[in-house]
Write an enzyme that holds these catalytic residues in place. Sequence first.
Site, PDB file in Angstrom:
ATOM      1  N   HIS A  13       0.919  -1.208  -0.185  1.00 47.12           N
ATOM      2  CA  HIS A  13      -0.017   0.002  -0.049  1.00 47.12           C
ATOM      3  C   HIS A  13       0.914   1.012  -0.097  1.00 47.12           C
ATOM      4  O   HIS A  13       2.144   1.325   0.285  1.00 47.12           O
ATOM      5  CB  HIS A  13      -1.089  -0.042   1.140  1.00 47.12           C
ATOM      6  CG  HIS A  13      -0.274   0.153   2.449  1.00 47.12           C
ATOM      7  ND1 HIS A  13       0.306   1.338   3.175  1.00 47.12           N
ATOM      8  CD2 HIS A  13       0.026  -0.986   3.250  1.00 47.12           C
ATOM      9  CE1 HIS A  13       0.925   1.011   4.232  1.00 47.12           C
ATOM     10  NE2 HIS A  13       0.669  -0.400   4.461  1.00 47.12           N
ATOM     11  N   GLU A  88      -3.243  -7.166   7.578  1.00 48.08           N
ATOM     12  CA  GLU A  88      -1.930  -7.255   8.111  1.00 48.08           C
ATOM     13  C   GLU A  88      -2.053  -7.891   9.694  1.00 48.08           C
ATOM     14  O   GLU A  88      -2.996  -7.750  10.298  1.00 48.08           O
ATOM     15  CB  GLU A  88      -1.681  -5.535   8.460  1.00 48.08           C
ATOM     16  CG  GLU A  88      -0.303  -5.562   9.191  1.00 48.08           C
ATOM     17  CD  GLU A  88       0.957  -6.161   8.426  1.00 48.08           C
ATOM     18  OE1 GLU A  88       1.073  -7.305   8.356  1.00 48.08           O
ATOM     19  OE2 GLU A  88       1.896  -5.349   8.096  1.00 48.08           O
TER      20      GLU A  88
END
Length: 182
Positions: A13, A88
Amino acid sequence: MEKQRGFVYFIRHGESKWNVEDKICGATDVPLTEKGHEQAILTGKKFLEMGYHADLILYSPLERAAETARHISEITGIPMRVEPRLIEQNFGIWEGTSPRNNPGFFEAKQHFINSFGTGESMFRVAQRVYNLLDELREDERTYVIVAHNGIVRFVKSYFSDMKNGEFAAFKVGNGEICRFDF
């Protein structure tokens, strides 16, 4: 006839607010910065410029990955789908602490059964990421995975052997594109 082996592209990201503040993000939902949005747009353009092709973007449900995937999808035209297994790792007691590269956190990342107090162990993350990669391996499509620095460690370790210290230290830059071949 043997099934053709494919590959996946992994994209981290764009820059998040806590990246700038040098805090451990983990499973905390932290937004992209303006620079992070720009990085995601540039990554989408680079994907096209390099002549890469993919059938589907799979992305983490956290906002920083979802927004990165959205930008890339808008630029490339590749459809996208949320993949919860790409969230995550929950770093428990380390979430929101600083700096990200502190020696205590680096040491803790080398203890794979450790749940960081209230978080998720490396083994549990490996299980969900490896299960996803096993599924993708059996598919003939090409995927883009948009996720996190912690997740790319597991993707890399799926494709190649790593020592514990190498695993803990492995990282990719925001918006970086990596290719992994099955």
